[in-house]
Design a protein around this motif. Structure first.
Motif, PDB file in Angstrom:
ATOM      1  N   ALA A  80       0.620  -1.497   0.169  1.00 26.26           N
ATOM      2  CA  ALA A  80      -0.261   0.310   0.195  1.00 26.26           C
ATOM      3  C   ALA A  80       1.073   1.727   0.232  1.00 26.26           C
ATOM      4  N   THR A  81       0.624   1.581  -0.436  1.00 23.69           N
ATOM      5  CA  THR A  81       1.667   3.350  -0.554  1.00 23.69           C
ATOM      6  C   THR A  81       0.733   4.538   0.139  1.00 23.69           C
ATOM      7  N   GLN A  82      -0.544   4.197   0.379  1.00 22.70           N
ATOM      8  CA  GLN A  82      -1.509   5.080   1.010  1.00 22.70           C
ATOM      9  C   GLN A  82      -1.494   4.503   2.231  1.00 22.70           C
ATOM     10  N   PRO A  83      -1.915   5.593   3.859  1.00 22.02           N
ATOM     11  CA  PRO A  83      -2.508   4.897   4.900  1.00 22.02           C
ATOM     12  C   PRO A  83      -4.211   4.945   4.856  1.00 22.02           C
ATOM     13  N   PRO A  84      -4.636   4.295   5.343  1.00 25.79           N
ATOM     14  CA  PRO A  84      -6.146   4.739   5.603  1.00 25.79           C
ATOM     15  C   PRO A  84      -7.306   5.564   5.254  1.00 25.79           C
ATOM     16  N   GLU A  85      -7.904   5.892   5.094  1.00 28.12           N
ATOM     17  CA  GLU A  85      -8.708   6.857   4.858  1.00 28.12           C
ATOM     18  C   GLU A  85      -9.032   7.434   6.516  1.00 28.12           C
ATOM     19  N   PRO A  86      -8.837   8.429   6.082  1.00 29.89           N
ATOM     20  CA  PRO A  86      -8.865   9.248   8.033  1.00 29.89           C
ATOM     21  C   PRO A  86     -10.525   9.053   8.392  1.00 29.89           C
ATOM     22  N   GLN A  87     -11.837   8.667   7.996  1.00 23.98           N
ATOM     23  CA  GLN A  87     -12.949   8.449   8.168  1.00 23.98           C
ATOM     24  C   GLN A  87     -13.401   6.659   8.495  1.00 23.98           C
ATOM     25  N   GLY A  95      -0.393  -9.268   4.638  1.00 24.32           N
ATOM     26  CA  GLY A  95       0.606  -8.354   5.381  1.00 24.32           C
ATOM     27  C   GLY A  95       0.233  -6.408   5.744  1.00 24.32           C
ATOM     28  N   ILE A  96       0.582  -6.186   6.641  1.00 21.73           N
ATOM     29  CA  ILE A  96      -0.171  -4.577   7.601  1.00 21.73           C
ATOM     30  C   ILE A  96       0.600  -3.937   6.139  1.00 21.73           C
ATOM     31  N   ASP A  97       1.485  -3.715   5.495  1.00 22.34           N
ATOM     32  CA  ASP A  97       2.109  -3.136   4.675  1.00 22.34           C
ATOM     33  C   ASP A  97       1.152  -3.617   3.807  1.00 22.34           C
ATOM     34  N   GLU A  98       0.305  -4.310   2.851  1.00 26.26           N
ATOM     35  CA  GLU A  98      -0.267  -4.816   2.039  1.00 26.26           C
ATOM     36  C   GLU A  98      -1.875  -4.166   2.435  1.00 26.26           C
ATOM     37  N   ILE A  99      -2.434  -3.992   3.384  1.00 25.74           N
ATOM     38  CA  ILE A  99      -3.692  -2.947   3.775  1.00 25.74           C
ATOM     39  C   ILE A  99      -3.476  -1.548   3.373  1.00 25.74           C
ATOM     40  N   GLU A 100      -4.213  -1.406   2.792  1.00 27.76           N
ATOM     41  CA  GLU A 100      -4.810   0.734   2.031  1.00 27.76           C
ATOM     42  C   GLU A 100      -6.308   0.670   3.322  1.00 27.76           C
ATOM     43  N   SER A 117      -4.830   1.331  12.587  1.00 27.73           N
ATOM     44  CA  SER A 117      -4.641   1.673  13.447  1.00 27.73           C
ATOM     45  C   SER A 117      -2.764   1.322  13.107  1.00 27.73           C
ATOM     46  N   LEU A 118      -3.184   0.051  12.861  1.00 28.50           N
ATOM     47  CA  LEU A 118      -1.438  -0.755  12.464  1.00 28.50           C
ATOM     48  C   LEU A 118      -1.319  -0.067  11.185  1.00 28.50           C
ATOM     49  N   ALA A 119      -2.077  -0.297  10.329  1.00 33.12           N
ATOM     50  CA  ALA A 119      -1.296   0.733   9.161  1.00 33.12           C
ATOM     51  C   ALA A 119      -0.528   1.704   9.204  1.00 33.12           C
ATOM     52  N   ASP A 120      -1.600   3.148  10.335  1.00 28.87           N
ATOM     53  CA  ASP A 120      -0.863   3.873  10.505  1.00 28.87           C
ATOM     54  C   ASP A 120      -0.369   3.861  10.493  1.00 28.87           C
ATOM     55  N   ARG A 121       0.303   3.192  11.423  1.00 31.51           N
ATOM     56  CA  ARG A 121       2.058   3.224  12.397  1.00 31.51           C
ATOM     57  C   ARG A 121       2.591   2.844  11.363  1.00 31.51           C
ATOM     58  N   ARG A 122       2.675   2.247  10.736  1.00 32.83           N
ATOM     59  CA  ARG A 122       3.738   1.946   9.734  1.00 32.83           C
ATOM     60  C   ARG A 122       4.615   2.579   8.736  1.00 32.83           C
ATOM     61  N   PHE A 123       3.364   3.574   8.240  1.00 31.82           N
ATOM     62  CA  PHE A 123       3.781   4.450   7.355  1.00 31.82           C
ATOM     63  C   PHE A 123       4.109   6.216   8.430  1.00 31.82           C
ATOM     64  N   ARG A 124       3.726   5.979   9.864  1.00 33.01           N
ATOM     65  CA  ARG A 124       4.715   7.219  10.570  1.00 33.01           C
ATOM     66  C   ARG A 124       6.214   6.439  10.697  1.00 33.01           C
ATOM     67  N   LEU A 125       6.588   5.210  11.365  1.00 33.46           N
ATOM     68  CA  LEU A 125       8.006   4.373  11.351  1.00 33.46           C
ATOM     69  C   LEU A 125       8.308   4.784   9.427  1.00 33.46           C
ATOM     70  N   GLU A 126       7.555   4.806   8.842  1.00 28.14           N
ATOM     71  CA  GLU A 126       8.808   4.806   7.174  1.00 28.14           C
ATOM     72  C   GLU A 126       9.037   6.205   7.149  1.00 28.14           C
ATOM     73  N   HIS A 127       7.147   6.888   7.710  1.00 25.72           N
ATOM     74  CA  HIS A 127       7.944   8.747   7.900  1.00 25.72           C
ATOM     75  C   HIS A 127       9.455   8.899   8.572  1.00 25.72           C
ATOM     76  N   ASP A 128       9.308   8.525   9.892  1.00 30.17           N
ATOM     77  CA  ASP A 128      10.330   8.739  10.642  1.00 30.17           C
ATOM     78  C   ASP A 128      11.832   8.201  10.056  1.00 30.17           C
ATOM     79  N   ARG A 129      11.729   7.089   9.716  1.00 23.70           N
ATOM     80  CA  ARG A 129      12.855   6.442   8.932  1.00 23.70           C
ATOM     81  C   ARG A 129      13.484   7.269   7.962  1.00 23.70           C
ATOM     82  N   VAL A 130      12.404   8.044   6.569  1.00 22.11           N
ATOM     83  CA  VAL A 130      13.175   8.291   5.916  1.00 22.11           C
ATOM     84  C   VAL A 130      13.689   9.687   5.801  1.00 22.11           C
ATOM     85  N   ALA A 131      12.744  10.114   7.290  1.00 19.29           N
ATOM     86  CA  ALA A 131      13.201  11.673   8.037  1.00 19.29           C
ATOM     87  C   ALA A 131      14.402  11.879   8.265  1.00 19.29           C
TER      88      ALA A 131
END
Length: 330
Positions: free
Chosen positions: A156-163, A247-252, A314-328
């Motif tokens: 997945a390339t984007q976190p789950p939608e906010p709603q 996997g959690i990295d596949e979840i949209e 929430s776990l999918a959100d966490r995965r994107f936050r961790l990746e963002h922090d790693r890249v930053a």
């Protein structure tokens, strides 16, 4: 995960090679025993006496054809790597159960006619049917445990939608769906034990117990599942084995809706509504509906659908936050 895999080696071994070897072994055994067999052997029995006869060679090739077409025709699906893992496992167990019955009956049928002058005087031990089911199903379960999921994975390339629902403290969420212990026992009695006892009374023998009870157990195993959501993703477990996993990295995203199994999926249990739309639907009520980056959609009815969906998002959100922090930080 191999995206180009066409054949599962374990599936090819158990689903294709094994039935062919079983068919050939029956032919070889018949040829080895042919000097000790009557010119025409009994090939079919009523409950009391034979009513069908054939030459040993003709019988051997008939059994071989049935083994490959009936048993192998079901179990060969296990070799198709792109097919759903749950379906491949189910067809392997069913196919090898058929192979087990055919080969066991053939061996017993030949053995009771060794050095017999008149095949009409023989009687087939019908317990061989039950023994064949047990042996075949056991080998099928062993093979099913070795099958791997070679489906194509897309991240997945984007976190789950906010709603979509979230949970404040995502962790492991699990639920057993389908029949409980009492319900499973009732189903086994209705579909396995009761018919077996009735047929046994009509056949004046206990052999139907060995055939119908294992089949009843197989049916019961298809109506009880366990769904688990944790930091690795979502898994559906059946017969003690993981049948579906994303996997959690596949979840949209994951949402909750109300599902009616027959109206929405045309059936109950594990169903395939379309090539990319799977359901583990065991009752009318709330369900978590999971969408993945590869285009698959998984629907699971559960009283804990809100918790399952919230944890996944929430776990999918966490995965994107961790990746963002790693890249930053790099």
């Amino acid at each position: 995960m191999n995206h180009t895999r066409i054949v599962d080696p374990a599936g090819a071994l158990f689903g294709l090679v094994l039935p062919v070897l079983a068919a050939l072994s029956g032919v070889i055994l018949t040829k080895a025993w042919e000097p000790r067999l009557p010119a025409e052997i009994a090939t079919h029995w009523t409950t009391t006496s034979p009513n069908g006869f054939a030459t040993p060679t003709s019988s051997a090739w008939t059994f071989a054809l049935m083994t490959v077409l009936l048993g192998g025709g079901c179990s060969v699906i296990a070799a198709l790597a792109p097919a759903t893992l749950m379906m491949r496992r189910m067809m392997l167990v069913i196919g090898l159960s058929v192979v087990g019955v055919i080969l066991t009956v053939q061996v017993v049928m030949l053995s009771i006619q060794l050095d017999v002058r008149d095949a009409a005087d023989t009687e087939l031990p019908f317990w061989s049917l039950g023994l064949g089911v047990v042996i075949g199903a056991a080998i099928g379960m062993a093979g099913a445990a070795l099958l791997r999921d070679y489906r194509r994975r897309v991240l997945a390339t984007q976190p789950p939608e906010p709603q979509l629902p979230r949970t404040a403290h995502p962790g492991t969420v699990a639920d057993t769906i389908g029949f409980g212990t009492v319900g499973s026992l009732v189903l086994l009695v209705l579909l396995g034990i009761t018919p077996a006892v009735a047929v046994s009374a009509l056949a004046d023998g206990w052999w139907p117990l060995g055939v119908l009870i294992p089949l009843g157990l197989l049916i019961v195993s298809r109506v009880r599942f366990r769904v688990v959501v944790d930091q690795s993703g979502i898994s559906v477990v059946n017969m003690g084995m993981t049948a579906l996993r994303y996997g959690i990295d596949e979840i949209e995203g994951a949402r909750v809706d109300r599902i009616k199994p027959f109206d929405d999926f045309g059936g109950w249990g594990f169903t395939v509504k379309s090539p990319r739309n799977f359901g583990v639907v065991t009752k009318t009520g709330p369900a978590v509906i999971v969408t993945t980056a590869c285009g698959d959609r998984l629907t699971v009815t559960s009283a804990r659908a809100d918790h399952l969906a919230g944890a996944l998002n929430s776990l999918a959100d966490r995965r994107f936050r961790l990746e963002h922090d790693r890249v930053a930080g790099s």
